[in-house]
Motif scaffolding. Sequence first.
Motif, PDB file in Angstrom:
ATOM      1  N   LEU A  87       0.831  -1.198   0.000  1.00 26.27           N
ATOM      2  CA  LEU A  87       0.000   0.000   0.000  1.00 26.27           C
ATOM      3  C   LEU A  87       0.872   1.258   0.000  1.00 26.27           C
ATOM      4  O   LEU A  87       0.579   2.236  -0.701  1.00 26.27           O
ATOM      5  N   LEU A  88       1.964   1.196   0.752  1.00 24.92           N
ATOM      6  CA  LEU A  88       2.875   2.345   0.797  1.00 24.92           C
ATOM      7  C   LEU A  88       3.507   2.587  -0.567  1.00 24.92           C
ATOM      8  O   LEU A  88       3.687   3.734  -0.984  1.00 24.92           O
ATOM      9  N   SER A  89       3.853   1.521  -1.275  1.00 22.80           N
ATOM     10  CA  SER A  89       4.441   1.678  -2.606  1.00 22.80           C
ATOM     11  C   SER A  89       3.463   2.346  -3.565  1.00 22.80           C
ATOM     12  O   SER A  89       3.840   3.238  -4.342  1.00 22.80           O
ATOM     13  N   ARG A  90       2.185   1.904  -3.511  1.00 25.12           N
ATOM     14  CA  ARG A  90       1.185   2.539  -4.370  1.00 25.12           C
ATOM     15  C   ARG A  90       0.999   4.003  -3.994  1.00 25.12           C
ATOM     16  O   ARG A  90       0.836   4.882  -4.848  1.00 25.12           O
ATOM     17  N   CYS A  91       1.046   4.243  -2.713  1.00 25.72           N
ATOM     18  CA  CYS A  91       0.895   5.609  -2.221  1.00 25.72           C
ATOM     19  C   CYS A  91       2.051   6.487  -2.696  1.00 25.72           C
ATOM     20  O   CYS A  91       1.854   7.612  -3.144  1.00 25.72           O
ATOM     21  N   MET A  92       3.271   5.965  -2.617  1.00 23.63           N
ATOM     22  CA  MET A  92       4.439   6.731  -3.043  1.00 23.63           C
ATOM     23  C   MET A  92       4.435   6.971  -4.553  1.00 23.63           C
ATOM     24  O   MET A  92       4.860   8.031  -5.024  1.00 23.63           O
ATOM     25  N   ALA A  93       3.949   6.002  -5.320  1.00 19.94           N
ATOM     26  CA  ALA A  93       3.869   6.184  -6.766  1.00 19.94           C
ATOM     27  C   ALA A  93       2.944   7.341  -7.103  1.00 19.94           C
ATOM     28  O   ALA A  93       3.238   8.155  -7.986  1.00 19.94           O
ATOM     29  N   ARG A  94       1.816   7.427  -6.378  1.00 15.51           N
ATOM     30  CA  ARG A  94       0.898   8.543  -6.636  1.00 15.51           C
ATOM     31  C   ARG A  94       1.493   9.871  -6.164  1.00 15.51           C
ATOM     32  O   ARG A  94       1.389  10.902  -6.836  1.00 15.51           O
ATOM     33  N   LEU A  95       2.157   9.818  -5.020  1.00 11.90           N
ATOM     34  CA  LEU A  95       2.821  11.038  -4.543  1.00 11.90           C
ATOM     35  C   LEU A  95       3.873  11.521  -5.543  1.00 11.90           C
ATOM     36  O   LEU A  95       4.028  12.718  -5.768  1.00 11.90           O
ATOM     37  N   GLU A  96       4.591  10.586  -6.118  1.00 11.58           N
ATOM     38  CA  GLU A  96       5.614  10.953  -7.112  1.00 11.58           C
ATOM     39  C   GLU A  96       4.975  11.617  -8.319  1.00 11.58           C
ATOM     40  O   GLU A  96       5.497  12.596  -8.848  1.00 11.58           O
ATOM     41  N   ASP A  97       3.820  11.089  -8.755  1.00 10.87           N
ATOM     42  CA  ASP A  97       3.117  11.705  -9.880  1.00 10.87           C
ATOM     43  C   ASP A  97       2.668  13.121  -9.526  1.00 10.87           C
ATOM     44  O   ASP A  97       2.791  14.049 -10.339  1.00 10.87           O
ATOM     45  N   GLU A  98       2.137  13.277  -8.331  1.00 11.31           N
ATOM     46  CA  GLU A  98       1.701  14.606  -7.889  1.00 11.31           C
ATOM     47  C   GLU A  98       2.899  15.557  -7.798  1.00 11.31           C
ATOM     48  O   GLU A  98       2.829  16.719  -8.205  1.00 11.31           O
ATOM     49  N   PHE A  99       3.986  15.061  -7.248  1.00 14.76           N
ATOM     50  CA  PHE A  99       5.212  15.842  -7.082  1.00 14.76           C
ATOM     51  C   PHE A  99       5.711  16.354  -8.432  1.00 14.76           C
ATOM     52  O   PHE A  99       6.015  17.535  -8.606  1.00 14.76           O
ATOM     53  N   ARG A 100       5.757  15.445  -9.407  1.00 18.45           N
ATOM     54  CA  ARG A 100       6.245  15.820 -10.731  1.00 18.45           C
ATOM     55  C   ARG A 100       5.301  16.801 -11.400  1.00 18.45           C
ATOM     56  O   ARG A 100       5.729  17.767 -12.042  1.00 18.45           O
ATOM     57  N   ALA A 101       3.994  16.585 -11.237  1.00 23.92           N
ATOM     58  CA  ALA A 101       3.018  17.464 -11.874  1.00 23.92           C
ATOM     59  C   ALA A 101       3.079  18.876 -11.301  1.00 23.92           C
ATOM     60  O   ALA A 101       2.974  19.867 -12.034  1.00 23.92           O
TER      61      ALA A 101
END
Length: 647
Positions: free
Chosen positions: A152-166
Amino acid sequence: MAEDGEEKLLATVQHIVQTLGRTDTMTEDILKVFSNYDGRLSLDKLYATRAAAAAAAVGGPGERSVPASPPMPPPPVAPSAAAGMPPVTSLERTVRTLDRQISQFVAMDRLIWADSADADAFLEAVDDLIGTVQELDAAGTNRGLLDRADELLSRCMARLEDEFRALIERPDDAAPQVPGGFGSDESEEEDYDADDGFGDEPIPIAKPVSDFDVVIDALPPGSVSDVHQIARRMVDAGFGRECAEAYATARRGFIDESVARLGIRSRTTEEVHSLPWEELEFDIARWIPAFKMVFRILIPSERRLCDRVFDGLAPYGDLAFVAAVRTQGLQLISFGDAVAAASRAPERLFRVIDMYEAVRDLLPDLDPVFSDPYSAALRAEVSAVCSTLGSSIKGIFMELENLIRRDPARVAVPGGGIHPITRYVMNYLRAACGSRQTLEEVMEGDLGAVGAAAIAVDPDRPTSSLAVHIAWIMDVLHKNLETKSKIYRDPPLASIFLMNNGKYIIHKVNDSELGILLGDEWMKQMMSRVRRWSMEYQRGAWAKVMSVLQTGGSGVGSITAKAMLQKMQMFNSYLEEICAVQSDWVIADEQLRADVKSAIVDSVMPAYRGLIGSLRSSPEAARDLFIKYTPEDVQARIQHLFEGVAK
C-alpha cells in the motif's frame, strides 16, 4: 426475506473465501475484493460472519448439541476467534482503514493537489501509513500484514511521485521572467533564427544577458511548500532517491529548453573538430554567454530551488540538484574540451582566450553551488576544462612558432618592403597582449589557482614566462627574416628589407605592452640591428660612389685634370645607375627614410662639392669642365629615393 438473502450471500462469500484463501494474505485480499464489489459485503460483516461460523465449529464432533430454544444468531465477535487465523489487532484495522482511504485518493483521475482539503487528507493518511509501517516493522510479528502495508505504501508513493512531478512541471508556474533570458515574452525579448540546425521550425533564441545578479524563481512559494511536503513524506517512507530522481526528471525539461533558447546545440567531439573555423567561431560566440548564463544564473537558481524543496532532507536535495543539472552542464563543458583539443591554428587564440576567461572568472562563484560531495565532481569538470583551455592557449603559441619557421622564403617582397609574416606576427602579438593578464596566468602554468587569485603583473618583469615566450617568438621571426633577405640578389636591397622589417617590429613593440614584456635591453639590441643594416646598405649601395669621391679632396693635386674629369663622369654614371636601380626601393617608416637619406647626403655631398671645387680651381680641367649635376641636383635625386614604385 431480504435478511435471508443477505445471509445466503454472506454464507456463499464465506465458502468462497474458505475455498480459495490458502494464506492469510490471500484471505484478506479476497475479502477486500468482495467488500469493494457490493456494499452489503462490508469487511465488518464479512469478519463477523466468519467469526460466527468459527464459533459454531468450536464444539466439535464429540459434543452433543441440545437446542433448548430456536437458535439465535451468534453475536459478532472479533475475528480472533476464527479457527486458524491470527487475532485481528488494532494495526490490522488501521491498515484496512488506511487502505480504503488511500485507495480512493490513488484512484482519482485528477490531481489530488487540485483541492487543498484532499491534499491535506491524503498527507494525513500517508503520515498514518508511514507510522503504521514503522510500527509493524519494529514489532516484526506479522510479516503478512507488513507486506500488505508495504504494498500500500508503494502505491501511495507512486501517486505522490506523480503529484510531485506534476506540481513542478505546471507550465503556468514554471515560466520565470528573466530580462532577455528564460521565459521572456517572445514578441519582445526573443529573436528567431531559422538557421540554427535544430530542425525545420525556428528556435526562439534569447538575447544576451549582461547582469548575472539574477535568481530564477521557477516555482511560486505555494508550490514550493506543496512539493516540500511531498518530498518530506517520500523521504520518511524511504523513497528519498525516487523523489530526487522525480525532481530531476521534472526539472530537466525546463533546463533543456532554457539552454536551447540560448542557441546551444549538442555537438560531438568529431563534429567540433570537422567544422570550418567560421562556423565553429560562431558556435563559440554563442557558447560563451550561454556558459555564463547557465553557470551563473540557471544552475545557482536550481540549487536554491533544491535547497527549498528538500529543506532538511539532505542528502536527497544534493542528489536531485546534480541529477537535474549534470547533463546540460557536461554538454557545455564537453564543447569546451572539444574546442581545446581541436586544431591549434594561431587564429583561434583569441576565441580560446575568451572561453578560458569565461570559465576562469566564474570558478570562485561555483564553490558554494557545488559544495556537496555529489556535485563536487561537476565543479572539478569545470576546473578541468579551464586548465584544458589554458593548455590549448600554450599550444597555440607553440603553433605560432612553427608557423613562422615553416613560412617559405620563396618570393621577395617588392622594393624590400615589410613582409606579410612580419605584419601578421607583430599585429598578432600586439592583439594578444590585450589579454596580457590571462596570458601571464597561462604561461606561468599556475592553472590550478586560476579564479582564486589573479597573478600580479610586474611592469618591470621582462623575465616572466610570457616575456620569455614572446622573446623566443621574436628570435624565431628574426631568423626567418634573415633567411628571407637572402632571396634578394642585391645585398643593399637585402639590407633595406631587414631595415624595414626591423623598424616595423620596433614600432609595434613601442606601441603596445610588448615593450614592457621584452624590456629595454631587447629594444636596444633591436635598434642596434637596424643601425647596422642601415650602414650595410650605405656601404654596399654607395661604395663605388664614395671610392670615386675620396680622391677629390686634399689629394687632388697629385691627380691630373684628365683623371678628375674621368672621375666626374664615373660619378655621374654611378649616380644614375643607383637612382635607376633603387627607384622602386622603399623605406616604409618616414623617420627611418629621412635618416637614411640624411646619412647619404652627409657622406656624399661634401666629397662631391670638393671634387667640383678642385676641378674649377684647375685651369686645365676648368677649360673642359662640364658639370652635369650640380650639388643641388645630386641632393634632390637622393631625396627622391626610397619612395617606392608609386612615387
